[in-house]
Design a protein around this motif. Sequence first.
Motif, PDB file in Angstrom:
ATOM      1  N   GLN A  26       0.774  -1.382  -0.025  1.00 16.83           N
ATOM      2  CA  GLN A  26      -0.008  -0.108   0.052  1.00 16.83           C
ATOM      3  C   GLN A  26       0.783   1.373   0.138  1.00 16.83           C
ATOM      4  N   GLY A  27       1.932   1.202   0.692  1.00 13.40           N
ATOM      5  CA  GLY A  27       2.681   2.334   0.807  1.00 13.40           C
ATOM      6  C   GLY A  27       1.910   3.865   1.292  1.00 13.40           C
ATOM      7  N   GLN A  28       2.045   4.721   0.289  1.00 10.64           N
ATOM      8  CA  GLN A  28       1.562   5.944   0.677  1.00 10.64           C
ATOM      9  C   GLN A  28       0.284   5.973  -0.242  1.00 10.64           C
ATOM     10  N   ARG A  29      -0.123   5.293  -0.942  1.00 19.50           N
ATOM     11  CA  ARG A  29      -1.664   5.335  -1.504  1.00 19.50           C
ATOM     12  C   ARG A  29      -2.746   5.510  -0.511  1.00 19.50           C
ATOM     13  N   ASP A  30      -3.548   6.371  -0.903  1.00 17.95           N
ATOM     14  CA  ASP A  30      -4.613   6.543   0.268  1.00 17.95           C
ATOM     15  C   ASP A  30      -5.858   5.548   0.161  1.00 17.95           C
ATOM     16  N   ILE A  31      -5.556   4.437   0.889  1.00 21.09           N
ATOM     17  CA  ILE A  31      -6.635   3.287   0.577  1.00 21.09           C
ATOM     18  C   ILE A  31      -7.176   3.223   2.087  1.00 21.09           C
ATOM     19  N   PRO A  32      -8.813   3.420   1.696  1.00 17.94           N
ATOM     20  CA  PRO A  32      -9.488   3.370   2.893  1.00 17.94           C
ATOM     21  C   PRO A  32      -9.594   2.023   3.710  1.00 17.94           C
ATOM     22  N   LEU A  33     -10.178   1.690   4.931  1.00 16.10           N
ATOM     23  CA  LEU A  33     -10.430   0.501   5.499  1.00 16.10           C
ATOM     24  C   LEU A  33     -11.679  -0.114   4.761  1.00 16.10           C
ATOM     25  N   LEU A  34     -11.361  -1.517   4.969  1.00 16.23           N
ATOM     26  CA  LEU A  34     -12.447  -2.514   4.516  1.00 16.23           C
ATOM     27  C   LEU A  34     -13.516  -2.674   5.619  1.00 16.23           C
ATOM     28  N   LEU A  35     -14.491  -1.932   5.392  1.00 17.00           N
ATOM     29  CA  LEU A  35     -15.627  -1.955   6.520  1.00 17.00           C
ATOM     30  C   LEU A  35     -16.800  -2.972   5.677  1.00 17.00           C
ATOM     31  N   PRO A  36     -17.435  -3.730   6.614  1.00 13.19           N
ATOM     32  CA  PRO A  36     -17.401  -3.903   7.796  1.00 13.19           C
ATOM     33  C   PRO A  36     -16.254  -4.740   8.571  1.00 13.19           C
ATOM     34  N   GLU A  37     -15.386  -5.426   7.523  1.00 16.49           N
ATOM     35  CA  GLU A  37     -14.588  -6.368   7.848  1.00 16.49           C
ATOM     36  C   GLU A  37     -13.508  -6.120   8.941  1.00 16.49           C
ATOM     37  N   ALA A  38     -13.246  -4.741   8.735  1.00 18.37           N
ATOM     38  CA  ALA A  38     -12.205  -4.107   9.843  1.00 18.37           C
ATOM     39  C   ALA A  38     -12.684  -3.994  11.165  1.00 18.37           C
ATOM     40  N   LEU A  39     -14.123  -3.998  11.395  1.00 13.59           N
ATOM     41  CA  LEU A  39     -14.693  -3.666  12.673  1.00 13.59           C
ATOM     42  C   LEU A  39     -14.325  -4.531  13.837  1.00 13.59           C
ATOM     43  N   ARG A  64      -6.773   5.538   6.084  1.00 14.19           N
ATOM     44  CA  ARG A  64      -6.871   4.594   6.547  1.00 14.19           C
ATOM     45  C   ARG A  64      -6.707   4.674   8.304  1.00 14.19           C
ATOM     46  N   CYS A  65      -5.745   5.658   8.489  1.00 14.87           N
ATOM     47  CA  CYS A  65      -5.372   5.837   9.665  1.00 14.87           C
ATOM     48  C   CYS A  65      -6.138   6.903  10.518  1.00 14.87           C
ATOM     49  N   GLY A  94       7.046   3.131  -3.926  1.00 15.86           N
ATOM     50  CA  GLY A  94       7.253   3.364  -5.259  1.00 15.86           C
ATOM     51  C   GLY A  94       6.530   2.643  -6.517  1.00 15.86           C
ATOM     52  N   ASP A  95       7.219   2.062  -7.369  1.00 17.94           N
ATOM     53  CA  ASP A  95       6.624   1.246  -8.440  1.00 17.94           C
ATOM     54  C   ASP A  95       5.990  -0.078  -7.874  1.00 17.94           C
ATOM     55  N   TYR A  96       6.508  -0.566  -6.658  1.00 16.85           N
ATOM     56  CA  TYR A  96       5.902  -1.738  -6.045  1.00 16.85           C
ATOM     57  C   TYR A  96       4.332  -1.481  -5.467  1.00 16.85           C
ATOM     58  N   GLU A  97       4.087  -0.310  -5.272  1.00 21.41           N
ATOM     59  CA  GLU A  97       2.546  -0.168  -4.503  1.00 21.41           C
ATOM     60  C   GLU A  97       1.403  -0.740  -5.746  1.00 21.41           C
ATOM     61  N   GLY A  98       0.667  -1.345  -5.004  1.00 18.35           N
ATOM     62  CA  GLY A  98      -0.445  -2.016  -5.554  1.00 18.35           C
ATOM     63  C   GLY A  98      -0.001  -3.299  -6.282  1.00 18.35           C
ATOM     64  N   ARG A  99       1.251  -3.784  -6.096  1.00 24.27           N
ATOM     65  CA  ARG A  99       1.570  -5.078  -6.497  1.00 24.27           C
ATOM     66  C   ARG A  99       1.707  -6.087  -5.233  1.00 24.27           C
ATOM     67  N   THR A 100       1.737  -7.402  -5.584  1.00 27.02           N
ATOM     68  CA  THR A 100       1.934  -8.279  -4.651  1.00 27.02           C
ATOM     69  C   THR A 100       3.477  -8.953  -4.749  1.00 27.02           C
ATOM     70  N   TYR A 101       3.587  -9.693  -3.657  1.00 25.23           N
ATOM     71  CA  TYR A 101       4.945 -10.378  -3.565  1.00 25.23           C
ATOM     72  C   TYR A 101       5.122 -11.402  -4.860  1.00 25.23           C
ATOM     73  N   ASP A 102       3.802 -12.155  -5.157  1.00 20.90           N
ATOM     74  CA  ASP A 102       4.047 -13.227  -6.257  1.00 20.90           C
ATOM     75  C   ASP A 102       4.155 -12.509  -7.545  1.00 20.90           C
ATOM     76  N   GLU A 103       3.648 -11.367  -7.749  1.00 21.89           N
ATOM     77  CA  GLU A 103       3.949 -10.698  -8.913  1.00 21.89           C
ATOM     78  C   GLU A 103       5.407  -9.960  -9.242  1.00 21.89           C
ATOM     79  N   LEU A 104       5.848  -9.714  -7.959  1.00 20.50           N
ATOM     80  CA  LEU A 104       7.434  -9.345  -8.079  1.00 20.50           C
ATOM     81  C   LEU A 104       8.446 -10.249  -7.957  1.00 20.50           C
ATOM     82  N   LYS A 105       8.288 -11.293  -7.401  1.00 18.86           N
ATOM     83  CA  LYS A 105       9.271 -12.223  -6.781  1.00 18.86           C
ATOM     84  C   LYS A 105      10.325 -12.696  -7.637  1.00 18.86           C
TER      85      LYS A 105
END
Length: 213
Positions: A26-39, A64-65, A94-105
């Motif tokens: 996620q890094g500095q992407r402004d991603i909101p909480l997953l609701l209601p799962e986060a509750l 999210r904070c 940086g360029d890894y934001e939005g990507r997963t370990y499996d995509e980058l490994k």
Amino acid sequence: MAAAGRLELVVVRHGVTQWNRERRYQGQRDIPLLLPEALPGLDRLREALEEQTFDAVHCSDLTRCRQTLAHVVEGRERAWPTHFDARLRELDFGDYEGRTYDELKSQPFYRAWIDSEGQQPPPGGESTAELRQRLDDWFADLVNGCSPHDHHRVLVVCHGGVIRELRRRFEGIGFWEGGVVQAEGRRFTFTHDGGRWQCSSSSAVPAPASAAS
């Protein structure tokens, strides 16, 4: 002789997001909480802190904070001065934001970044040394406002990478070893000794069930 001061930092990670569930950087992407799962996690954290008062609140300026803080202090929002601070943001991946370990490994630059323990910045991103510098600046500003003869308690709502770095600094563990799950964190206790604040203990927040019983 004046009594030695005491400072408690209650540092907690934001609640779960969709990208957490998908294991995306996620890094500095402004991603909101997953609701209601986060509750459930947020409710547990609020319960753990409901009997505590704070002299101040410091929070990353990302959504999210802010959402996590609003839930945890609901009904007490006006009780303490609150500071929203971009220096408490997650590491910029940086360029890894939005990507997963499996995509980058399989990418050599990614493997080099992992092997360097973040000392090498990701493409277009931030090194752990840069994260460390902005957190050092934030912490210096925080303690400069704390009397060395009084007791202080500060709530900090931030990100996993920030908590890992604080644990590396104050607990002496490896950077990658200090992870905490969403809606959990650490309580750092400092005493003023020899002209500076020194960390004397660290414990889990919320306390483990065995410790709380």
